[in-house]
Design an enzyme around this catalytic site. Structure first.
Site, PDB file in Angstrom:
ATOM      1  N   TYR B  61     -43.621  39.304 100.458  1.00  0.00           N
ATOM      2  CA  TYR B  61     -43.659  39.064 101.903  1.00  0.00           C
ATOM      3  C   TYR B  61     -44.825  39.836 102.529  1.00  0.00           C
ATOM      4  O   TYR B  61     -45.554  39.316 103.368  1.00  0.00           O
ATOM      5  CB  TYR B  61     -42.367  39.549 102.567  1.00  0.00           C
ATOM      6  N   ARG B  71     -56.237  36.025 108.513  1.00  0.00           N
ATOM      7  CA  ARG B  71     -56.564  34.709 109.072  1.00  0.00           C
ATOM      8  C   ARG B  71     -56.413  34.725 110.595  1.00  0.00           C
ATOM      9  O   ARG B  71     -57.283  34.260 111.333  1.00  0.00           O
ATOM     10  CB  ARG B  71     -55.660  33.652 108.422  1.00  0.00           C
ATOM     11  N   ASP B  75     -59.236  34.255 113.712  1.00  0.00           N
ATOM     12  CA  ASP B  75     -59.109  33.396 114.893  1.00  0.00           C
ATOM     13  C   ASP B  75     -59.347  34.193 116.167  1.00  0.00           C
ATOM     14  O   ASP B  75     -60.016  33.736 117.097  1.00  0.00           O
ATOM     15  CB  ASP B  75     -57.709  32.775 114.937  1.00  0.00           C
ATOM     16  N   MET B  79     -62.078  33.642 119.181  1.00  0.00           N
ATOM     17  CA  MET B  79     -61.726  33.416 120.584  1.00  0.00           C
ATOM     18  C   MET B  79     -62.450  34.386 121.510  1.00  0.00           C
ATOM     19  O   MET B  79     -63.028  34.002 122.523  1.00  0.00           O
ATOM     20  CB  MET B  79     -60.214  33.580 120.774  1.00  0.00           C
ATOM     21  N   PHE B 103     -56.769  28.879 119.382  1.00  0.00           N
ATOM     22  CA  PHE B 103     -55.790  29.757 120.049  1.00  0.00           C
ATOM     23  C   PHE B 103     -54.366  29.381 119.677  1.00  0.00           C
ATOM     24  O   PHE B 103     -53.498  30.252 119.612  1.00  0.00           O
ATOM     25  CB  PHE B 103     -56.033  29.866 121.565  1.00  0.00           C
ATOM     26  N   ASN B 124     -36.698  43.875 103.544  1.00  0.00           N
ATOM     27  CA  ASN B 124     -36.349  43.618 102.156  1.00  0.00           C
ATOM     28  C   ASN B 124     -36.520  44.842 101.282  1.00  0.00           C
ATOM     29  O   ASN B 124     -35.645  45.189 100.500  1.00  0.00           O
ATOM     30  CB  ASN B 124     -37.248  42.515 101.602  1.00  0.00           C
ATOM     31  N   ASP B 135     -29.113  45.557  95.415  1.00  0.00           N
ATOM     32  CA  ASP B 135     -29.860  44.395  95.899  1.00  0.00           C
ATOM     33  C   ASP B 135     -29.223  43.932  97.190  1.00  0.00           C
ATOM     34  O   ASP B 135     -28.256  44.522  97.674  1.00  0.00           O
ATOM     35  CB  ASP B 135     -29.872  43.264  94.848  1.00  0.00           C
ATOM     36  N   ASN B 142     -32.474  34.996  98.847  1.00  0.00           N
ATOM     37  CA  ASN B 142     -33.594  35.791  99.344  1.00  0.00           C
ATOM     38  C   ASN B 142     -34.912  35.231  98.831  1.00  0.00           C
ATOM     39  O   ASN B 142     -35.889  35.097  99.582  1.00  0.00           O
ATOM     40  CB  ASN B 142     -33.401  37.229  98.861  1.00  0.00           C
ATOM     41  N   SER B 145     -35.674  32.067 100.661  1.00  0.00           N
ATOM     42  CA  SER B 145     -36.197  32.377 101.998  1.00  0.00           C
ATOM     43  C   SER B 145     -37.680  32.677 101.933  1.00  0.00           C
ATOM     44  O   SER B 145     -38.472  32.158 102.717  1.00  0.00           O
ATOM     45  CB  SER B 145     -35.503  33.603 102.586  1.00  0.00           C
ATOM     46  N   THR B 149     -40.843  30.455 103.579  1.00  0.00           N
ATOM     47  CA  THR B 149     -41.811  31.014 104.519  1.00  0.00           C
ATOM     48  C   THR B 149     -43.228  30.761 104.017  1.00  0.00           C
ATOM     49  O   THR B 149     -44.112  30.350 104.780  1.00  0.00           O
ATOM     50  CB  THR B 149     -41.582  32.526 104.672  1.00  0.00           C
ATOM     51  N   THR B 201     -36.319  31.922 107.474  1.00  0.00           N
ATOM     52  CA  THR B 201     -36.008  33.123 108.256  1.00  0.00           C
ATOM     53  C   THR B 201     -34.529  33.185 108.587  1.00  0.00           C
ATOM     54  O   THR B 201     -33.921  34.257 108.537  1.00  0.00           O
ATOM     55  CB  THR B 201     -36.841  33.121 109.541  1.00  0.00           C
ATOM     56  N   THR B 204     -32.733  34.505 105.749  1.00  0.00           N
ATOM     57  CA  THR B 204     -32.945  35.946 105.657  1.00  0.00           C
ATOM     58  C   THR B 204     -32.005  36.688 106.598  1.00  0.00           C
ATOM     59  O   THR B 204     -31.416  37.712 106.237  1.00  0.00           O
ATOM     60  CB  THR B 204     -34.400  36.294 106.023  1.00  0.00           C
ATOM     61  N   THR B 211     -25.630  41.849 104.075  1.00  0.00           N
ATOM     62  CA  THR B 211     -25.946  43.031 103.283  1.00  0.00           C
ATOM     63  C   THR B 211     -25.540  44.303 104.015  1.00  0.00           C
ATOM     64  O   THR B 211     -24.867  45.175 103.463  1.00  0.00           O
ATOM     65  CB  THR B 211     -27.466  43.074 102.994  1.00  0.00           C
ATOM     66  N   HIS B 284     -37.744  34.713 123.542  1.00  0.00           N
ATOM     67  CA  HIS B 284     -37.645  36.100 123.969  1.00  0.00           C
ATOM     68  C   HIS B 284     -36.941  36.972 122.942  1.00  0.00           C
ATOM     69  O   HIS B 284     -37.455  38.024 122.578  1.00  0.00           O
ATOM     70  CB  HIS B 284     -37.041  36.278 125.359  1.00  0.00           C
ATOM     71  N   GLU B 286     -36.951  36.612 119.924  1.00  0.00           N
ATOM     72  CA  GLU B 286     -37.899  36.744 118.811  1.00  0.00           C
ATOM     73  C   GLU B 286     -38.736  38.018 118.957  1.00  0.00           C
ATOM     74  O   GLU B 286     -39.019  38.700 117.970  1.00  0.00           O
ATOM     75  CB  GLU B 286     -38.790  35.498 118.768  1.00  0.00           C
ATOM     76  N   TYR B 288     -37.809  40.734 120.177  1.00  0.00           N
ATOM     77  CA  TYR B 288     -36.989  41.877 119.758  1.00  0.00           C
ATOM     78  C   TYR B 288     -36.692  41.833 118.268  1.00  0.00           C
ATOM     79  O   TYR B 288     -36.502  42.880 117.647  1.00  0.00           O
ATOM     80  CB  TYR B 288     -35.705  41.944 120.596  1.00  0.00           C
ATOM     81  N   SER B 299     -38.468  55.474 113.958  1.00  0.00           N
ATOM     82  CA  SER B 299     -37.397  56.469 113.900  1.00  0.00           C
ATOM     83  C   SER B 299     -37.454  57.236 112.590  1.00  0.00           C
ATOM     84  O   SER B 299     -37.312  58.466 112.571  1.00  0.00           O
ATOM     85  CB  SER B 299     -36.032  55.781 114.038  1.00  0.00           C
ATOM     86  N   SER B 315     -26.955  57.618 120.414  1.00  0.00           N
ATOM     87  CA  SER B 315     -27.500  56.906 121.574  1.00  0.00           C
ATOM     88  C   SER B 315     -28.539  55.894 121.098  1.00  0.00           C
ATOM     89  O   SER B 315     -28.716  54.835 121.700  1.00  0.00           O
ATOM     90  CB  SER B 315     -28.110  57.886 122.573  1.00  0.00           C
ATOM     91  N   THR B 359     -34.970  50.688 125.776  1.00  0.00           N
ATOM     92  CA  THR B 359     -36.202  51.155 125.135  1.00  0.00           C
ATOM     93  C   THR B 359     -36.554  52.547 125.620  1.00  0.00           C
ATOM     94  O   THR B 359     -37.016  53.392 124.846  1.00  0.00           O
ATOM     95  CB  THR B 359     -37.338  50.170 125.430  1.00  0.00           C
ATOM     96  N   LYS B 362     -34.813  55.156 123.769  1.00  0.00           N
ATOM     97  CA  LYS B 362     -35.411  55.371 122.453  1.00  0.00           C
ATOM     98  C   LYS B 362     -36.664  56.238 122.549  1.00  0.00           C
ATOM     99  O   LYS B 362     -36.852  57.157 121.745  1.00  0.00           O
ATOM    100  CB  LYS B 362     -35.765  54.027 121.811  1.00  0.00           C
ATOM    101  N   HIS B 419     -50.801  42.131 128.417  1.00  0.00           N
ATOM    102  CA  HIS B 419     -49.475  42.751 128.342  1.00  0.00           C
ATOM    103  C   HIS B 419     -48.821  42.505 126.992  1.00  0.00           C
ATOM    104  O   HIS B 419     -48.353  43.430 126.343  1.00  0.00           O
ATOM    105  CB  HIS B 419     -48.564  42.237 129.456  1.00  0.00           C
ATOM    106  N   PHE B 420     -48.773  41.247 126.559  1.00  0.00           N
ATOM    107  CA  PHE B 420     -47.982  41.053 125.334  1.00  0.00           C
ATOM    108  C   PHE B 420     -48.718  41.531 124.096  1.00  0.00           C
ATOM    109  O   PHE B 420     -48.076  41.941 123.127  1.00  0.00           O
ATOM    110  CB  PHE B 420     -47.405  39.630 125.224  1.00  0.00           C
ATOM    111  N   HIS B 421     -50.050  41.577 124.145  1.00  0.00           N
ATOM    112  CA  HIS B 421     -50.733  42.227 123.024  1.00  0.00           C
ATOM    113  C   HIS B 421     -50.480  43.722 123.056  1.00  0.00           C
ATOM    114  O   HIS B 421     -50.379  44.367 122.017  1.00  0.00           O
ATOM    115  CB  HIS B 421     -52.223  41.935 123.056  1.00  0.00           C
TER     116      HIS B 421
END
Lengths: 230, 671, 137
Positions: B61, B71, B75, B79, B103, B124, B135, B142, B145, B149, B201, B204, B211, B284, B286, B288, B299, B315, B359, B362, B419-421
């Site tokens: 994986y 790849r 791209d 861009m 894009f 995994n 395992d 597995n 899966s 992918t 997925t 998985t 598991t 959305h 996804e 998380y 952690s 906590s 968050t 955390k 923002h999302f990057h």
């Protein structure tokens, strides 16, 4: 090399010596935690693992259906001038379909009880009965769809009909694929007997078949009966 | 006979994809030739392709993810350079229809085929080791899966050479993606590639929920599991909850495209808005799914390199599960501007702000973990500190976007892109590099080069900010996303800055490659003989590096949190290891080719569905079915590793551990 | 495998030596018990199904309340099948199964109710697509 290996562990031991109460340095849960997780026994048996994993799969399958239900609910009035649900419902056929699937589910439950009692004859008889009732259900549904298509009622007609055929068709597809699975299960029981892995698969199939009946309860109540009364 | 497939599908008239694919094909042929010349096929087939070992699958994986990351990054470079060049009178070098494919491919590849495989790869490799078991719940599944992918990734890359890719963005919004407006095969490539890998997925997710909940070593109760296992569980639960939504939505769009149904069309009662609603109900969570395991990696890193237990462990668990549930209640914030009105927008705006609380908990816990500890500034720690800084700022711009009126101003602008990057690169990619450095010695038996690792971090960190601060700025100035050409000359300098940042990022990527090459060349010097190179706290460090395929000679018996730490301190204090167990034979699953064959048939079926070659699709499905029955019919599921072999491996491990205790321990053991 | 004293606090002690239950399990009791169980489930399901059809066909229930009545009957029958066919109970040996079910139902609820709510408000605020299309010449 031992001098700089494990720096943190050595540091912890040194500090522990300096701070007899180990304030702030104590790992929590040094005492056995009365946790809710049953870790005591170690890994679960294969039977539990397989059954539970399949249960999780079924939940994801129910969520798949939930999307088609949600789409149906949203598109119910998007008839684009075409037929409404009222025009589609054929009550006796729905009742017959419901009966066939319910009895099929019941027969499947009995076959599982027979399998648990290691009675091969009854297991096979009841599995075949399950399959025949499922086949009857699929046949009735196909006949319904063909009849509707004959009246020009096809998914391409409107957003509502798309959602209707999508939801009911997805269930029909599940029953069909379940039937294919059932056929291989009959063969496996016949040639391999009640080995542990065959029993695990029977458990999973039993769950799958019941779950399809539960989804059908939603379909006949929400799609057909509510549609007929609206 | 071959549906829509003709010779015109191959882009002879477009030099960029043609040259790229010729180079790619040559590289693939070169690798295949090398494998043949060296006679590695048998080894590859037995040890990797048919392997059901969770560690091997995790590494595969990782490899897939890294290749796809390159790849996707290529791209991205195209861009950013196109936008920097195509300002005012300049046209740049990419035609609009090609730029649109780039894009779309960038987003699709980065999320589905780079980030997901890498995150799942870590799940995994690490989770069964941390849980102290041999395992995952379903080892063969597995393997299926993974290969599914890989099959999806293959289809996306075939689109480079045969046909075209979608021009609709990484989420193909209808009605643009309907056959009326996208008649080509681009959207079909997208749909079937994602559908196939999505099924992988989903399996998985099922595998890892089972598991974590059902396979743990004795004594490993829920509240003793390492944080990474908790995040694996939460992420897998989210996969199980939302990947069916993705499958359903893409299936509906496929039905529209193939059979002319009306789920999302703009006529005959179809509802394109329902697509936004459904796809984001997946999309959305996804985010998380990706970021929760990343939090788990951080952690582990903070706790290990601060030499302290994770602060506020409970906590942290609560925050993880809180995020897991609330993640499914915020999806509308991706389309505040759709027009659901104030009541709906307010509710989802609030839930979006609320999820930031989890968050926040955390972040504070990680900071307090470092407090009072003796922090070791290793490479994983640098990535983690860089993450805190980057992610806090990314999170704050996210809370800005969570306010619907503010969102209306910057919706679909470069501000959103920045923002999302900011959260995905700062949150997920930094975690992946931290995790790579942290678990690399465990997987391969030698440490990575510190100096090049640090260089890679600083270049990536600085390059990231130089690239994306101008994009925030451009968004505030009103630049929308996905522009192939920029009309306003004043934006040119900011785009140039951004391109300069990309250059720094390229240098960072080069540093990563050099780090790998240097480390591999020096591997004999960098060998980790102890199995515990970082002074770790969880059970994976109790195994040798690399671990034997059965992981543990005897399943550990856990007495508290931080299972391995407790064992280690006891050994250090008493200067001796726990007594040698009575070794028994170990039962392990046999290898299986079913994953590879399933993926082969899935690729054939997917390809023929894309090109409407119906008979071949039918054959592919039949082949897959026959494969399954064949697999179900096998009689041998497990083999036994003899007790002597287990004992031999474990005695070597014990010898290394004893050396680790220090001279006195070694002497005591010798006498 | 491990000392029972240490873990006695967990629900394992309530299991009378039985380990855990997979969904759909039919352990310990003899086949006859499960046949009776299935008979009972079938009888209840038939009653509830017949009830649902009766509600629609007769005017026993006030018109606008029919959808609610149908939903209640459907949920009741799903519950019946879960208990009698799938053998889901609230016992300690079933905790994980029930929790997973609850999670699945939560997601189902969020998708269905959330979608209906969002799209309903959208239709109120925006002109529905059909009307828009009809306005076109």
């Amino acid at each position: 090399m031992s001098g700089d290996a494990l720096p943190a562990a050595r540091e912890t031991l040194r500090r522990r010596g300096e701070d007899p109460h180990r304030l702030g340095h104590r790992a929590h849960g040094r005492e056995a935690v009365a946790g809710t997780g049953r870790g005591g026994s170690g890994p679960a048996s294969k039977r539990i693992v397989v059954g539970y994993g399949f249960w999780i799969f079924l939940l994801s399958d129910v969520i798949l259906f939930a999307c088609f239900f949600a789409t149906f609910a949203v598109q119910r009035d998007a008839t684009a001038g075409g037929p409404t649900m009222r025009a589609l419902v054929d009550m006796p056929r729905v009742a017959a379909e419901t009966g066939a699937l319910l009895l099929s589910s019941y027969a499947c439950g009995l076959s599982y009880a027979a399998a648990n009692a290691r009675n091969k004859l009854w297991t096979q008889v009841l599995l075949v009965l399950t399959g025949l009732l499922g086949l009857a259900f699929v046949a009735m549904e196909l006949q319904e769809f063909v009849g509707l298509a004959g009246r020009g009622i096809v998914p391409q007609r409107s957003g509502f009909l798309t959602a209707f055929f999508g939801l009911v068709g997805l269930h029909g597809l599940h029953v069909t694929l379940g039937g294919v699975w059932l056929a291989t299960m009959v063969a496996q029981v016949q040639f391999k007997g009640f080995r542990p892995e065959i029993m695990h698969r029977l458990t999973c199939f039993n769950l799958f078949w019941h779950a399809l009946d539960i989804v059908w309860i939603g379909i006949f109540s929400i799609v057909y009966l509510m549609g007929a009364s609206a | 006979m071959f549906g829509k497939l003709t010779w015109s599908a191959i882009p002879f008239d477009q030099p960029i994809p043609l040259i790229t694919s010729i180079v790619l094909i040559l590289v693939i042929l070169g690798v295949l030739a090398l494998v043949t010349v060296r006679g590695w096929w048998g080894m590859l087939w037995r040890e990797w392709i048919t392997s059901v070992d969770h560690k091997r699958i995790g590494i595969m994986y990782g490899l897939l993810g890294v290749v796809m990351l390159v790849r996707g990054f290529a791209d991205a470079v195209m861009m950013r350079s196109q936008q920097a060049f195509a300002v005012g009178a300049h046209r740049g070098y990419l035609a609009p229809e090609h730029y649109d494919q780039i894009f779309s491919a960038h987003g699709t590849i980065m999320i589905f085929f780079a980030a997901m495989p890498l995150v799942i790869g870590f799940m995994n490799f690490v989770t069964p080791l941390q849980l102290g078991v041999r395992d995952v719940a379903f080892p063969t599944l597995n393997s299926v899966s993974f290969w599914l992918t890989a099959s999806g990734a293959l289809l996306v890359n075939i689109s480079l050479f045969v046909g075209e890719f979608a021009r609709t963005g990484w989420l193909p919004y209808p009605p643009l993606s309907e056959s009326a407006y996208s008649p080509g095969v681009g959207v079909d490539y997208y749909l079937w590639a994602i559908q196939i890998s999505g099924i992988g997925t989903l399996m998985t997710g099922i595998n890892f929920v089972t598991t974590v909940l059902k396979l743990r070593c004795p004594g490993m109760s829920y509240l003793r599991m390492p944080m990474f296992c908790w995040t694996t569980l939460a992420s897998s639960l989210l996969i199980v909850a939302v990947f069916p939504i993705l499958s359903a939505t893409l299936a509906m769009l496929s039905l529209d495209r193939v059979f002319g149904w009306h789920y999302f069309t703009s006529d005959a009662g179809g509802n394109p808005m329902m697509f936004m609603n459904l796809i984001w109900a997946w999309g959305h969570p996804e985010v998380y799914i990706l970021v929760l395991p990343a939090f788990g990696i951080f952690s582990e890193v903070f706790s290990t390199f601060s030499g302290k237990p994770l602060f506020g462990y409970r906590s942290m668990v609560a925050a993880t599960l809180f995020i897991c549930i609330v993640a499914m209640m915020t999806w509308l914030h991706h389309f505040f501007t759709m027009g659901s009105g104030p009541a709906v927008n307010t509710a989802f705006g609030i839930s979006t702000s609320v999820i930031a609380v989890g968050t926040g908990v955390k972040i504070y816990n990680w900071i307090f973990t470092m407090y009072g500890g003796r922090v070791r500034m290793t490479v994983p720690m640098l990535w983690s500190l860089g993450f805190i800084f980057t992610f806090v700022i990314g999170g704050m711009t996210g809370v800005l976007l969570a306010v619907p009126p503010a969102d209306f101003l910057v919706h679909n602008s470069m501000f959103l892109v920045a923002h999302f990057h900011n959260v995905i690169v700062g949150g997920v990619v930094f975690a992946l590099f931290a995790g790579l450095d942290y678990w690399f010695p465990k997987a391969f038996g030698f440490r990575l080069h510190e100096g090049w690792g640090k260089a890679a971090f600083w270049l990536a960190f600085i390059g990231f900010w130089v690239t994306f601060v101008p994009l925030y700025w451009l968004g505030m100035l009103g630049m929308t996303r996905r522009l192939q050409h920029v009309w306003i000359p004043e934006w040119g300098p900011l785009l140039d800055w951004s391109l300069a940042g990309v250059a720094i990022l390229v240098a960072g990527a080069a540093a990563q490659v050099i780090m790998l090459v240097v480390s591999i060349r020096q591997r004999d010097r960098r060998r980790d003989t102890t199995g515990d190179p970082w002074d770790g706290r969880s059970l994976e460090w109790a195994t040798p590096s690399p671990p034997p395929f059965f992981n543990f000679a005897q399943l550990p018996d856990v007495e508290g949190e931080e299972a391995y730490w407790t064992i280690k301190l006891r050994a250090l204090e008493s200067q001796r290891l726990d007594p040698e167990p009575h070794y028994q034979a170990v039962e392990m699953p046999v290898n299986s080719a079913v994953g590879f064959f399933t993926a082969f048939f899935a690729t054939v079926t997917g390809f023929s569905l894309i090109w409407h070659i119906w008979w071949l699709a039918g054959l592919g499905l039949l082949g897959a079915f026959v494969g399954f029955v064949f697999f179900a019919w096998r009689d041998v599921h497990e083999f036994h590793v003899p007790a002597e072999e287990v004992a031999r491996a474990d005695r070597a491990r014990r010898a290394a551990r004893t050396a680790l205790l220090g001279e006195r321990g070694a002497e005591a053991a010798a006498s | 495998m491990s000392d029972p004293e240490t873990f006695a606090a967990g629900p394992a002690s309530e299991l009378d030596g039985r380990e855990d239950h997979a969904p759909g399990d039919a352990p310990s009791e003899d086949a006859g018990y499960w046949v009776h169980n299935a008979n009972f489930g079938l009888a209840l399901s038939v009653l509830l199904t017949a009830g649902a059809f009766a509600v629609v066909r007769s005017d026993l229930v006030w018109g606008p309340a029919i959808p609610v009545a149908l939903l209640v009957l459907a949920i009741a029958q799903m519950g019946v099948q879960l208990v009698f066919f799938l053998h889901i109970t609230t016992g300690p040996d079933n905790t994980n199964n029930v929790l997973a079910l609850a999670f699945g139902l939560l997601v189902t609820f969020l998708i269905v109710v959330g979608s209906i709510w969002i799209m309903d408000h959208l239709n109120h605020n925006m002109m529905p697509m059909q009307q828009l299309m009809q306005m076109q010449p």
